[in-house]
Write an enzyme that holds these catalytic residues in place. Structure first.
Site, PDB file in Angstrom:
ATOM      1  CD1 TRP A  60      -2.178  -1.876  -0.175  1.00  0.00           C
ATOM      2  CD2 TRP A  60      -3.142  -1.423   1.780  1.00  0.00           C
ATOM      3  NE1 TRP A  60      -3.265  -2.707  -0.047  1.00  0.00           N
ATOM      4  CE2 TRP A  60      -3.863  -2.452   1.151  1.00  0.00           C
ATOM      5  CE3 TRP A  60      -3.565  -0.974   3.028  1.00  0.00           C
ATOM      6  CZ2 TRP A  60      -4.990  -3.032   1.720  1.00  0.00           C
ATOM      7  CZ3 TRP A  60      -4.695  -1.557   3.604  1.00  0.00           C
ATOM      8  CH2 TRP A  60      -5.396  -2.574   2.948  1.00  0.00           C
ATOM      9  CG  ASP A  74      -4.404  -5.154  10.744  1.00  0.00           C
ATOM     10  OD1 ASP A  74      -4.983  -6.135  11.221  1.00  0.00           O
ATOM     11  OD2 ASP A  74      -4.625  -3.981  11.098  1.00  0.00           O
ATOM     12  CG  HIS A  82     -16.188  -2.132   2.872  1.00  0.00           C
ATOM     13  ND1 HIS A  82     -15.846  -3.451   2.876  1.00  0.00           N
ATOM     14  CD2 HIS A  82     -15.052  -1.444   3.099  1.00  0.00           C
ATOM     15  CE1 HIS A  82     -14.548  -3.553   3.069  1.00  0.00           C
ATOM     16  NE2 HIS A  82     -14.039  -2.358   3.213  1.00  0.00           N
TER      17      HIS A  82
HETATM   18  N1  GLN Z   1      -6.642  -2.504  11.847  1.00  0.00           N
HETATM   19  C1  GLN Z   1      -7.161  -1.900  10.661  1.00  0.00           C
HETATM   20  C2  GLN Z   1      -8.466  -1.206  10.973  1.00  0.00           C
HETATM   21  O1  GLN Z   1      -9.148  -1.679  11.840  1.00  0.00           O
HETATM   22  C3  GLN Z   1      -7.399  -2.928   9.579  1.00  0.00           C
HETATM   23  C4  GLN Z   1      -7.965  -2.339   8.328  1.00  0.00           C
HETATM   24  C5  GLN Z   1      -8.067  -3.284   7.157  1.00  0.00           C
HETATM   25  O2  GLN Z   1      -8.233  -4.442   7.276  1.00  0.00           O
HETATM   26  N2  GLN Z   1      -8.026  -2.810   5.991  1.00  0.00           N
HETATM   27  O3  GLN Z   1      -8.831  -0.230  10.343  1.00  0.00           O
END
Ligand code: GLN
Ligand code: ZN
Length: 768
Positions: A577, A615, A708
């Site tokens: 990213w 993550d 989302h």
């Molecule tokens: N820890 C991040 C959040 O909670 C994970 C975001 C993601 O998975 N894209 O925003």
């Protein structure tokens, strides 16, 4: 004269105008007319920009209010029944499919409650498209009520005196990238091609009628491993779409990879030309050039549509000249490798970048000049001054000391098995962790972030501008953390998070604290819908000067007795990213990030944070598009960099990880050896997919609701969903959590949804 072309330009606007207007529209603050007017203004601006730069072939229909694939679903009437029964205006149907819609009944309108369609990553990029969703009852037709967007936008440009080339995703890719709806799981979307093709063809005929002589048809799936059954469709499909006066010429476009494995599928097509990505795969040149007949044109994708480094004019021109030697000037077009959708809009918006580093970059607007300059150069025009300036920038970067750090390189050489393996296997760690945390069955948690309210953004900006002191900002953040902690305690979550209020973005936040990174103030790139990200840029060897997250986590733990999860972004995601370096392998960059994060993990542990989530949402998207050595190498180094980051801890320290947005193969994440993983799952309806996770060895939380979307699932809905998963997945490994982070949602939705989720978990605890 060699022509120049662009495959697509970012639609978000240099100041994120599109985001602002769409979100205002969703909030009911501006009318649909305002929304459409802003769209029109943005399109006109972009076309004029390209015209002024001297680009010969300018795209249209690269604009979208949400997603260009979703636009086609609206256009071709691929709209599941659940979205059509509310009498919504077409644009609201589009948004409902993209993000779900929940609306209370009013005197004049009925209540609406629909979930969004599935959203997945666009190939190996961080852009997400909304998946076309087909059923046995799908009835393809041109949706006249919604308007023929490609035609309308072509005419709109024509009215401005700009002749454009419409871009449309090809019919085979459109079907292949879709999926069967839950009521039609036996349906293979490709089997719909015969029904779809006449409708697709009628769109092309409409474009021709409007005056479009040529269209860019994207068939990006040609860079994937395609089954023979799909490869074999190309010939007949494209034969049906060309050859008659009523249809425009087609330039068949592929990008992001190597088409060689599928060359036989496209070698005898009677299209006017082809486009290939030679930034990614220059080696495919001879093979692809060989399939052209003596009239077809070759669009040479040589300016990177996926990264921000200045194109080396001399190298690029040499490459194009090779094509000219073979085909002649008339048949060669200089182009971007892919759409520029994946790059920030304009480098000139950057006021804070160090001048030396800034000189190495080129954003979408600058890339227009790049294709034009290269085209002029190979045509024999005098661009000597531009070439000299370019050569100086390329040299400056190559020789810069900013990019190398010998200490990092030395440490990299020390990585071995022991540095990337936990002390004992999972089962032994599990025993230690059970004793330590004593969690109930169906432990509940969230993925990290909580709503990023306006207040948070305002204060963060003030702090960045120096209008708020570090002390006051820290107090503010602590107050936010406390709110989040109390809320989680109140609704009964088991493993808490601090909510990430101090983070603007999960990668940028780390990028800003690591050495070797540069970051922009306005380099936004669309990730999905109205969500944009501002990827930092890896410019040199990466290291961590000091702890990055310890303070906030320690504070959060200090105000609760429940376990607090430390929250980090993993090496692969930090890399994917960001805009990566192109002068060093991705593996090296990931391992450097792994080492920096290892220190952070150990610092957290030392400070008493012993549940740590690292993550890796981007791990799936980074998977090379084709099976083979590159892919297996990737899986090895991706997992290794994660383990470098996470393996230096005690057995009782519980490492979590999180993955999202894609069809994840559980086999790909086993090697990470995380104790608990959470996976975006709420929009996966296919029981076979759930089944795939049944033998994942460690603990798993399959995301139970879609963050989302603003809609709120009821307790019963959670119970049904958990029951479905329990049919294949054992209760003693089952974590209960939503999909992803909650930062894009509002507190009202979060409060209710999470309360319902925790209640559902309790319901099952009573039963086991
Ligand atoms: N820890 C991040 C959040 O909670 C994970 C975001 C993601 O998975 N894209 O925003
Ligand atoms: Zn996620």
């Amino acid at each position: 004269m060699v022509q120049s072309s662009i495959l697509g330009f970012p639609r978000i606007g240099g100041q994120r105008e599109l985001k602002k207007v769409t979100e205002s529209y969703w909030q009911g603050k501006v009318s649909v007319e305002d929304l459409l007017a802003k769209g029109k203004e943005l399109r006109a601006h972009n076309w004029k920009l390209q015209q002024a730069a001297g680009v010969d072939i300018i795209p249209s229909n690269d604009f979208s209010y949400y997603d260009q694939v979703l636009d086609l679903s609206l256009l071709f009437n691929v709209i599941p029944d659940r979205y059509t029964k509310f009498d919504l205006a077409p644009i609201d149907v589009l948004f409902a499919m993209g993000r779900g819609l929940q609306r209370k009944a009013t005197e004049t309108t009925a209540a609406v409650d629909v979930t969004a369609l599935e959203m997945v990553k666009w190939f190996d990029s961080n852009y997400h498209y909304v998946r076309p969703t087909f059923s046995h009852s799908t009835e393809f037709k041109l949706n006249q009520e919604a308007g023929l967007k490609p035609v309308n936008e072509f005419l709109e440009a024509k009215e401005l005196g700009i002749s454009t080339r419409p871009v449309v995703l090809g019919p085979i890719s459109y079907l292949f990238l879709g999926k069967a709806d839950k009521d039609s799981l036996d349906l293979d979307p490709i089997s719909l091609l015969d029904k779809f093709l006449p409708v697709y063809k009628s769109l092309l005929a409409e474009l021709k009628k409007a005056g479009a002589n040529q269209v860019q048809i994207d068939e990006p799936i040609l860079v994937l491993d395609l089954p023979e059954s799909v490869q074999s469709k190309y010939k007949a499909t494209f034969d049906a779409l060309v050859g008659d006066e009523s249809l425009p010429e087609i330039v068949l476009t592929t990008y992001f990879g190597d088409v060689r494995a599928n060359l036989s599928a496209i070698k005898d097509l009677s299209v006017a030309g082809f486009h290939f990505d030679f930034v990614r795969v220059p080696e495919q040149f001879d093979d692809v050039a060989a399939i052209l007949n003596d009239k077809q044109t070759l669009s040479v994708g040589i300016v990177d549509g996926r990264n921000i480094w200045k194109t080396d004019f001399s190298k690029a021109s040499n490459f194009v000249n090779k094509a000219i030697e073979k085909l002649g000037k008339e048949r060669v077009i200089v182009s971007t490798s892919s759409s520029l959708l994946h790059t920030p809009v304009d480098l000139n918006n950057e006021k804070k970048l160090d001048a030396t580093i800034k000189d190495w970059f080129s954003f979408a607007t600058q890339k227009l000049d790049e294709v034009v300059t290269i085209a002029k150069n190979v045509s024999g025009e005098d661009v000597a001054a531009l070439l000299a300036a370019n050569a100086a920038s390329i040299k400056s970067r190559k020789e810069s000391s900013i990019t190398t750090n010998p200490k990092v390189q030395e440490r990299l050489a020390t990585i071995d098995e022991s540095l990337s393996t936990r002390k004992v296997p999972f089962d032994d760690r599990l025993a230690a962790q059970k004793d330590k945390y004593n969690l109930p069955l169906f432990p509940t948690t969230t993925i990290g972030s909580f709503p990023q309210t306006k207040d948070i953004r305002i204060n963060r900006n003030k702090f960045a501008k120096g209008e708020l002191s570090a002390e006051d900002y820290e107090k503010f953040i602590e107050k936010e953390i406390e709110t989040v902690v109390r809320f989680q305690e109140e609704i009964g979550l088991d493993v808490l998070v601090h909510g990430e209020p101090e983070r603007n973005d999960m990668v940028q936040y780390f990028g800003e604290q690591l050495e070797g990174y540069a970051f922009t103030t306005g380099g936004w790139v669309q990730s999905y819908g109205s969500r944009y990200v501002r990827p930092p840029i890896v410019v040199g060897d990466v290291s961590r000067p000091k702890a990055m997250t310890v303070k906030e986590s320690v504070y959060a733990q200090s105000i609760t007795d429940k376990p607090m999860k430390g929250m980090l972004t993993g090496p692969v995601t930090c890399l994917r990213w960001s805009f990566p370096r192109d002068d060093v392998s991705q593996k090296v960059q990931a391992l450097q990030l792994g080492l920096a994060l290892r220190d952070e993990v150990q610092d957290l542990e030392k400070a008493g944070i012993t549940v740590i989530q690292v993550d890796e949402p981007a791990i799936r998207e980074g998977l090379p598009l084709r099976a083979g050595k590159e892919r297996s190498d990737y899986l090895n180094w991706a997992a290794q960099s994660f383990r470098v980051a996470t393996s230096g801890v005690e057995n009782s320290t519980q490492i979590h990880s999180h993955f999202c947005y894609s069809d994840l193969d559980p086999n790909h994440i086993k090697a990470l050896d995380a104790d608990v993983v959470s996976i975006e799952f709420s929009k996966k309806d296919d029981p076979n997919y759930i089944q795939e996770f049944s033998n994942y060895p460690n603990h798993i939380g399959l995301g139970l609701f879609d963050i989302h979307s603003p809609r709120i699932p009821s307790k019963e809905e959670f119970i049904t969903r958990i029951e479905e998963i329990l049919k294949v997945y054992p209760a003693n490994k089952f974590w209960v959590n939503p999909d992803c982070g909650l930062k894009t949602r509002g507190w009202t939705e979060v409060r209710e949804s999470l309360t319902n989720m925790v209640e559902a978990a309790k319901h099952f605890r009573g039963k086991y």
